[in-house]
Design an enzyme around this catalytic site. Sequence first.
Site, PDB file in Angstrom:
ATOM      1  CB  CYS A 213      -0.917   0.000   1.222  1.00 29.68           C
ATOM      2  SG  CYS A 213      -1.861   1.517   1.388  1.00 29.68           S
TER       3      CYS A 213
ATOM      4  CB  CYS B 159      -3.314   4.765   5.939  1.00 34.58           C
ATOM      5  SG  CYS B 159      -5.003   4.206   6.147  1.00 34.58           S
TER       6      CYS B 159
ATOM      7  CB  CYS C 134      -3.084  -1.742   7.449  1.00 34.03           C
ATOM      8  SG  CYS C 134      -4.388  -2.241   6.311  1.00 34.03           S
TER       9      CYS C 134
ATOM     10  CB  CYS D 220      -8.716   0.769   0.694  1.00 28.26           C
ATOM     11  SG  CYS D 220      -8.415  -0.115   2.242  1.00 28.26           S
TER      12      CYS D 220
ATOM     13  CD  GLN E 245     -18.335 -11.106  12.477  1.00 26.38           C
ATOM     14  OE1 GLN E 245     -17.437 -10.306  12.255  1.00 26.38           O
ATOM     15  NE2 GLN E 245     -18.432 -11.740  13.631  1.00 26.38           N
TER      16      GLN E 245
ATOM     17  CE1 TYR F  56     -23.205  -8.987  25.851  1.00 28.15           C
ATOM     18  CE2 TYR F  56     -22.601 -11.286  26.035  1.00 28.15           C
ATOM     19  CZ  TYR F  56     -22.732 -10.046  26.604  1.00 28.15           C
ATOM     20  OH  TYR F  56     -22.383  -9.852  27.919  1.00 28.15           O
TER      21      TYR F  56
ATOM     22  CD  GLU G  35     -27.361  -7.050  20.058  1.00 25.45           C
ATOM     23  OE1 GLU G  35     -27.005  -5.933  20.458  1.00 25.45           O
ATOM     24  OE2 GLU G  35     -26.584  -8.017  19.917  1.00 25.45           O
TER      25      GLU G  35
ATOM     26  CG  ASP H 157     -19.920 -12.929  18.736  1.00 27.88           C
ATOM     27  OD1 ASP H 157     -18.846 -12.386  19.072  1.00 27.88           O
ATOM     28  OD2 ASP H 157     -20.330 -12.950  17.560  1.00 27.88           O
TER      29      ASP H 157
ATOM     30  CB  CYS I 206     -13.878  -9.282  18.931  1.00 25.90           C
ATOM     31  SG  CYS I 206     -14.793  -8.268  20.101  1.00 25.90           S
TER      32      CYS I 206
END
EC number: 2.1.1.-
Length: 453
Positions: free
Chosen positions: A76, A82, A85, A162, A285, A314, A335, A383, A410
Amino acid sequence: MEASLLKKNQSIELTIEDLTHDGSGVGKIDGYPLFIPNTLPGEKVTAKIIKLNKNYGFARMENIETVSADRVEPPCAVYSKCGGCSLQHLSYDGQLEFKRNQVEETMKRIGKLNVEVPETLGMENPWRYRNKSQVPVGFVNGKLTAGFYQKRSHAIIDMSTCLIHNEQGDFAVQKTREILAKYGTEPYDEQTGKGDIRHIMTRFAHTTGQLMIVLVTTKERMPFKEEIVRELVEQLELTSIVQNINPHKTNVIFGDRTKTLWGKDIIEDTIHGIRFAISARSFYQVNPIQTEVLYQQAIDAAELTGEETVIDAYCGIGSISLCLAKKAKHVYGVEIVDQAIQDARANAELNELANTTFETGKAEEVIPAWYKAGIVADVLVVDPPRKGCDEKLLETILAMKPKKVVYVSCNPGTLARDMKILTDGGYVAKKVQPVDMFPMTTHIEAVTVLHLN
């Protein structure tokens, strides 16, 4: 050299020993850690000190004397500026190993758990994976541009592509930018609160090829809106154009009002054969290929026979719930976001899955109420967001005693913390499987199953 002699703007030579959770290299001077972005373990570097705190400092890499075998040239052009990433300079195999090590080390340090952490499940091609582009619009050198924010700033980098966005969405962002510029659309200014266009968002459905463009504007009326919509339809293969109106002086992306300008209100995608209707604001997702991998881990861990009652805390728009409903007796999902629950119910209807119940509320309040009403889970799926499970929910799990808890995470830190509470309460975990949902970044997803001992 003694750490006490270090000074700001001083150039020093040191060897990088490790990577932090955010991908910065760590080197030490007399035991004093310095965090240096864009460096890798084993590299001997010259760095300039930019900040010194009592227990640690920050430096900027000036030169690499000894280069790591894992270092690659980032493809990139704006990677160094940026903020999107952070690991393009590390080989993909190196990224997968970094993520495995992060999970393993976190399990030991926070969870005091000695569990197996297999190799991270990665992608065959770790580029062009994002099905959603969310790009701020601004002025750069007097012209309208759309790009990501610079690291640690709200200055927009002008970018023509991108490499982690899928091609269709990426092309649509650039084409939208051109059309907006042609009609003199004024970008939103965070300082003054003036301007018409705030963000361009695209959503692409991997399995159907459907594409949605969302224009986030400051008000419903926008100069040349009809002409802009007409040109978008003429120049792109679209399913939907949606406008979201956010009149507030804020850096929150979306406002409360959304209206369809052309085409359908939703696009449709599938995960494990389950159809999902995705609106402009649906949570969905962003990596479709790895979502199938992640959910397969959860499905395998649940080991459903068709006789089980499953609770999905969740649950979002029901993406895991509905994948499990095909193999369960009944699935209950909860949720906090009401729109997500409405989406979950609509998706259950779309797939003719009548063995599902979805309720709006906090998992830590709804699940205890279900428990009192006699709804007891054989398998409980969580989750949660990055902050992990609420303490009250963990207490309910320990009282309800489901045979299995399938945890999709996550954030390895809160996963380790919650696993410790559950293992102290009588559950056993043998393995935590990392899954790379976000190549080129430091984000890590992981799945584990805890069995009642």
